[in-house]
Design an enzyme around this catalytic site. Structure first.
Site, PDB file in Angstrom:
ATOM      1  N   ASP A  62       0.819  -1.217   0.000  1.00  0.00           N
ATOM      2  CA  ASP A  62       0.000   0.000   0.000  1.00  0.00           C
ATOM      3  C   ASP A  62       0.852   1.267   0.000  1.00  0.00           C
ATOM      4  O   ASP A  62       2.083   1.213   0.149  1.00  0.00           O
ATOM      5  CB  ASP A  62      -0.957  -0.007   1.204  1.00  0.00           C
ATOM      6  CG  ASP A  62      -0.283  -0.427   2.505  1.00  0.00           C
ATOM      7  OD1 ASP A  62       0.955  -0.398   2.567  1.00  0.00           O
ATOM      8  OD2 ASP A  62      -0.993  -0.780   3.450  1.00  0.00           O
ATOM      9  N   ASN A 131      -6.884  -2.714  14.642  1.00  0.00           N
ATOM     10  CA  ASN A 131      -8.324  -2.840  14.377  1.00  0.00           C
ATOM     11  C   ASN A 131      -8.634  -4.027  13.448  1.00  0.00           C
ATOM     12  O   ASN A 131      -9.745  -4.163  12.968  1.00  0.00           O
ATOM     13  CB  ASN A 131      -8.886  -1.532  13.778  1.00  0.00           C
ATOM     14  CG  ASN A 131      -8.298  -1.225  12.403  1.00  0.00           C
ATOM     15  OD1 ASN A 131      -7.462  -1.969  11.896  1.00  0.00           O
ATOM     16  ND2 ASN A 131      -8.742  -0.140  11.795  1.00  0.00           N
ATOM     17  N   HIS A 133      -7.112  -4.575  10.513  1.00  0.00           N
ATOM     18  CA  HIS A 133      -6.910  -4.322   9.083  1.00  0.00           C
ATOM     19  C   HIS A 133      -5.653  -5.017   8.557  1.00  0.00           C
ATOM     20  O   HIS A 133      -4.717  -5.293   9.296  1.00  0.00           O
ATOM     21  CB  HIS A 133      -6.918  -2.811   8.753  1.00  0.00           C
ATOM     22  CG  HIS A 133      -5.685  -2.056   9.113  1.00  0.00           C
ATOM     23  ND1 HIS A 133      -5.674  -0.683   9.260  1.00  0.00           N
ATOM     24  CD2 HIS A 133      -4.405  -2.434   9.342  1.00  0.00           C
ATOM     25  CE1 HIS A 133      -4.452  -0.279   9.552  1.00  0.00           C
ATOM     26  NE2 HIS A 133      -3.666  -1.314   9.610  1.00  0.00           N
ATOM     27  N   GLU A 138      -9.771  -1.714   5.655  1.00  0.00           N
ATOM     28  CA  GLU A 138     -10.256  -1.363   6.986  1.00  0.00           C
ATOM     29  C   GLU A 138     -11.560  -2.109   7.310  1.00  0.00           C
ATOM     30  O   GLU A 138     -12.311  -2.465   6.395  1.00  0.00           O
ATOM     31  CB  GLU A 138     -10.540   0.148   7.032  1.00  0.00           C
ATOM     32  CG  GLU A 138      -9.331   1.029   6.734  1.00  0.00           C
ATOM     33  CD  GLU A 138      -8.407   1.186   7.926  1.00  0.00           C
ATOM     34  OE1 GLU A 138      -8.491   0.399   8.889  1.00  0.00           O
ATOM     35  OE2 GLU A 138      -7.575   2.103   7.892  1.00  0.00           O
TER      36      GLU A 138
HETATM   37  C1  F6R Z   1       1.627  -1.389   6.177  1.00  0.00           C
HETATM   38  C2  F6R Z   1       0.274  -1.881   6.301  1.00  0.00           C
HETATM   39  C3  F6R Z   1      -0.459  -1.904   7.610  1.00  0.00           C
HETATM   40  C4  F6R Z   1       0.417  -2.382   8.774  1.00  0.00           C
HETATM   41  C5  F6R Z   1      -0.384  -2.405  10.078  1.00  0.00           C
HETATM   42  C6  F6R Z   1       0.520  -2.683  11.257  1.00  0.00           C
HETATM   43  O1  F6R Z   1       2.056  -1.449   4.835  1.00  0.00           O
HETATM   44  O2  F6R Z   1      -0.276  -2.259   5.324  1.00  0.00           O
HETATM   45  O3  F6R Z   1      -1.585  -2.734   7.483  1.00  0.00           O
HETATM   46  O4  F6R Z   1       0.904  -3.664   8.498  1.00  0.00           O
HETATM   47  O5  F6R Z   1      -1.029  -1.190  10.285  1.00  0.00           O
HETATM   48  O6  F6R Z   1       1.396  -1.619  11.417  1.00  0.00           O
HETATM   49  P1  F6R Z   1       2.587  -1.671  12.463  1.00  0.00           P
HETATM   50  O7  F6R Z   1       3.513  -2.726  12.012  1.00  0.00           O
HETATM   51  O8  F6R Z   1       3.202  -0.301  12.411  1.00  0.00           O
HETATM   52  O9  F6R Z   1       1.970  -1.976  13.787  1.00  0.00           O
END
Ligand code: F6R
Length: 232
Positions: A62, A131, A133, A138
């Protein structure tokens, strides 16, 4: 967790690139805090010639939208700072959704086509949002299967504010692979780190599939490995 994850990636890469197909190993990658340790270990292993990225093609999960690639918070910059700038990957094999384009929909469509043309993703590494995701898929009433532009939830924007100067600076949208693009990968490796993920992780273990917990869709995939540093 990070050492194990790096070893996992290295093993998969080895299997694919020592085969006769001559095809590049196609690796899907996340950003965030969780994979940083794995990236550090992969850089060390690359320097010690224990892992070779010369026949690897990558697709990032992303990117914020809109955002300039040279913005210090872009995922493009993150990937070059934390991995791509430090390993022997051929830069033409790196694919990251662009937050700079004016037509987000065709950027997403092209991305899907590029993944297809590369032969699909061999190993998709993902993190988990508190959450539930995955990427920027989301929780909500529905999920979009393919790569698409999406609004970020207030919750995600607030969580990501720690990297920006203010909430206003956090982009309101993102481009993300869809749940279907992720599930099409041959193998999935999910890294789960930190107490804030406990609830989402427990929901996953519950076994019910719901768009309110996007990670629950991993139950539809036949080859998922989860590595976590947390005690349940
Ligand atoms: C990042 C992404 C997000 C993260 C998730 C966890 O490219 O797609 O879904 O994997 O938000 O983020 P961290 O590792 O910062 O807790």
């Amino acid at each position: 967790m990070s050492r194990f994850a790096a070893k996992f990636v290295e093993k998969e890469l080895q299997i694919q690139t020592t085969g006769l197909s001559g095809k590049n190993f196609v690796l899907g990658l996340p950003t965030g805090s969780t994979p940083i340790g794995m990236y550090e270990r992969l850089i060390e292993m690359n320097r010690a010639w224990e892992v070779d990225f010369s026949k690897v093609t990558t697709f990032n999960l992303d990117e914020y939208y809109p955002i300039k690639r040279d913005n210090s918070q872009s995922y493009y910059k993150f990937m070059f700072d934390n991995l791509f700038g430090k390993i022997n990957i051929d830069k033409k094999n790196i694919n990251i959704l662009s937050g700079e384009v004016s037509d987000a929909d065709s950027e997403c469509l092209e991305y899907e086509k590029k993944i297809e043309a590369a032969g699909g993703i061999d190993l998709m590494v993902i993190g988990l949002g508190a959450n539930g995701h995955i990427g920027f898929n989301e929780p909500g009433d529905f999920l979009i299967p393919y790569t698409h532009a999406t609004d970020l939830t207030q919750d995600t924007r607030e969580k990501n504010m720690r990297f920006f100067n203010s909430l206003d600076e956090v982009p309101s949208k993102a481009l993300t692979m869809g749940m279907g693009s992720i599930l099409k990968a041959k193998k999935i490796l999910m890294l789960v780190s930190g107490e804030s993920k406990k609830e989402a992780f427990k929901n996953l273990l519950d076994g019910k599939i719901t768009t309110k917990i996007p990670v629950s869709f991993l139950h539809l995939h036949r080859d998922v490995t989860v590595l976590s540093d947390m005690k349940l």
